[in-house]
Scaffold this active site. Sequence first.
Site, PDB file in Angstrom:
ATOM      1  N   ARG A  51       0.926  -1.246  -0.179  1.00  0.00           N
ATOM      2  CA  ARG A  51       0.177   0.255   0.358  1.00  0.00           C
ATOM      3  C   ARG A  51       0.811   1.387  -0.101  1.00  0.00           C
ATOM      4  O   ARG A  51       0.805   1.991  -0.942  1.00  0.00           O
ATOM      5  CB  ARG A  51      -0.796  -0.560   2.048  1.00  0.00           C
ATOM      6  CG  ARG A  51      -1.887   0.874   1.251  1.00  0.00           C
ATOM      7  CD  ARG A  51      -3.092   1.303   2.286  1.00  0.00           C
ATOM      8  NE  ARG A  51      -2.388   1.332   3.874  1.00  0.00           N
ATOM      9  CZ  ARG A  51      -3.714   0.878   4.453  1.00  0.00           C
ATOM     10  NH1 ARG A  51      -4.116   1.070   4.564  1.00  0.00           N
ATOM     11  NH2 ARG A  51      -2.323   0.897   5.745  1.00  0.00           N
ATOM     12  N   ARG A 100      10.293  27.355   0.684  1.00  0.00           N
ATOM     13  CA  ARG A 100       8.806  26.922   0.539  1.00  0.00           C
ATOM     14  C   ARG A 100       8.252  27.418  -0.850  1.00  0.00           C
ATOM     15  O   ARG A 100       8.517  28.600  -1.301  1.00  0.00           O
ATOM     16  CB  ARG A 100       8.150  27.870   1.580  1.00  0.00           C
ATOM     17  CG  ARG A 100       6.732  27.223   1.582  1.00  0.00           C
ATOM     18  CD  ARG A 100       5.879  28.232   2.803  1.00  0.00           C
ATOM     19  NE  ARG A 100       4.481  27.042   2.935  1.00  0.00           N
ATOM     20  CZ  ARG A 100       3.705  27.880   2.194  1.00  0.00           C
ATOM     21  NH1 ARG A 100       3.866  29.159   1.531  1.00  0.00           N
ATOM     22  NH2 ARG A 100       1.881  27.884   2.647  1.00  0.00           N
ATOM     23  N   LYS A 149      -3.051   7.101   1.836  1.00  0.00           N
ATOM     24  CA  LYS A 149      -2.944   7.152   3.431  1.00  0.00           C
ATOM     25  C   LYS A 149      -1.738   8.362   3.315  1.00  0.00           C
ATOM     26  O   LYS A 149      -0.874   7.928   3.776  1.00  0.00           O
ATOM     27  CB  LYS A 149      -2.339   6.127   3.042  1.00  0.00           C
ATOM     28  CG  LYS A 149      -2.020   6.294   5.082  1.00  0.00           C
ATOM     29  CD  LYS A 149      -1.651   4.032   5.595  1.00  0.00           C
ATOM     30  CE  LYS A 149      -2.601   4.643   7.485  1.00  0.00           C
ATOM     31  NZ  LYS A 149      -3.174   4.315   7.927  1.00  0.00           N
ATOM     32  N   GLU A 181     -16.079   5.521   7.003  1.00  0.00           N
ATOM     33  CA  GLU A 181     -15.603   4.934   8.275  1.00  0.00           C
ATOM     34  C   GLU A 181     -14.501   5.915   9.188  1.00  0.00           C
ATOM     35  O   GLU A 181     -15.731   7.135   9.386  1.00  0.00           O
ATOM     36  CB  GLU A 181     -13.970   4.548   6.920  1.00  0.00           C
ATOM     37  CG  GLU A 181     -13.202   6.005   6.835  1.00  0.00           C
ATOM     38  CD  GLU A 181     -12.078   6.210   5.878  1.00  0.00           C
ATOM     39  OE1 GLU A 181     -12.114   5.046   5.608  1.00  0.00           O
ATOM     40  OE2 GLU A 181     -11.436   7.057   5.100  1.00  0.00           O
TER      41      GLU A 181
END
Length: 285
Positions: A51, A100, A149, A181
């Site tokens: 994953r 940045r 994820k 979920e």
Amino acid sequence: MRTVYVNGQFVPEGEAKVSVFDRGFLFADGVYEVTSVLGGKLIDFDGHATRLERSLRELDMKAPVDKDELLAVHRELVEINSIEDGMIYLQITRGAPADRDFAYPAADVEPTIVLFTQNKPGLADSPAAKVGIKVISIEDQRWGRRDIKTVQLLYPSMGKMMAKAAGADDAWMVEDGKVTEGTSNNAYIVKDGTIITRDLGTEILHGITRAAVLRFAREAQMKVEERGFTLEEAKNADEAFITSASTFVMPVVEMDGQKIGTGEPGPVAKRLREIYLEESRKAAT
């Protein structure tokens, strides 16, 4: 003091450093995995590694190590930190460019990789599993790619705090009338012996524990339906439960203040927890 892993080095946690320009810190531009450890062995490592590769690919992020090296790092951390039962947290970000910038950095900027252990004695013997947990329902306000994820966990954290304020243990998120979920877990109900859980898509995380539990359920001749279900269905279910890498199979006994079923852990959830822990320990690496 724990030993942690940062960019190829095992160092004491007090000496671990990541740049202030790291994109995980500035943009939540990173992915993570959590692998449980039982009896000093890794649970479902292959699933988590696979994953992780998918998450990296979906974000066009390069992997700083291969699967074999990743396994070696996990095992070294377990040994160095004397982890019998616990978890290993892994995070990879797009790295730390010189400044940045919303645009992705140049291809030669190396990803950042961090791993650390959490010691959890008796992880598989959680008292909560014997009495079940209580959940509330909240609107799902996360971004659309929940199948990746990522470390974008602010709203799930807010959901945990909403649950805590309501005297509950967790929150189930609802979108377009259907449960997606939990804040850090997959959600299930059981009705007339059938296990019902949200089908895979971009709306939910493709749980590694979810995949294992559903496989074990089918092998045990349990009926499974992968589809969305409503809050009303959840409140009128015979039982409910969640799955995750750290809670395994955890019964849910109350939703929004209303008992689910008898208000006690149901037989399906209890049996699946037994099967999952037994089979996962056998296959642990």
